[in-house]
Enzyme design. Structure first.
Site: not given
Length: 152
Positions: A91, A93, A110, A112, A121
């Site tokens: 991920c 982010c 991902c 996750c 998400c």
């Protein structure tokens, strides 16, 4: 008699002793990651793989991409970059103290665990239909991704 050991700048700007004075007679090595001429082609391939995965997963999970396709494009590019550098689509982010350990654990790869279990998400890549930011699309073109991420 005094001896002087000169230092040179090594990896990350840290001082290192010359090879002749390295401890235990072993030379210090520094890995430098450089982009080869084919790196863009490799990254394009990863972006395409992650694009196809994202479209397929959105259809399978009945989720949709963000109404702002730039969000979708940046997340897919981040997943592709992590796939290239870490070997898994971690991920993009979140902040990690140790990305390699996170990849090995698999929780944030991902899709996750929160996405698989609760359809949550964090990246806003896969949004449920009732989400205010959800668009109507489950597809994005390679060209849309390249155009949106070319500014970064």
């Amino acid at each position: 008699m005094t001896s002087t050991v000169t230092t040179t700048v090594g990896c990350g700007g840290l001082p290192v002793r010359p090879l002749s004075t390295a401890t235990r007679g072993r030379p210090r090595r520094c890995a430098v990651r450089a982009q080869a001429a084919g790196a863009d082609a490799s990254n394009d391939k990863s972006v395409e793989v992650m694009r196809k995965f994202s479209e397929q997963y959105a259809r399978r999970s009945n989720t949709f991409f963000c109404a702002d396709k730039t969000v979708t494009a940046v997340v897919i590019k981040g997943l592709a970059d992590h796939r290239d550098t870490l070997g898994a689509p971690l991920c993009p982010c979140r902040h990690y103290d140790d990305k390699a350990a996170e990849v090995a654990q698999g929780f944030w790869n991902c899709p996750c665990v929160p996405m698989r279990e609760r359809k949550e998400c964090h990246c806003m890549l896969f949004l449920t239909p009732d989400n205010d930011f959800a668009g109507k699309d489950q597809v994005i073109s390679f060209e849309e991704i390249k155009e949106a991420t070319s500014k970064f």
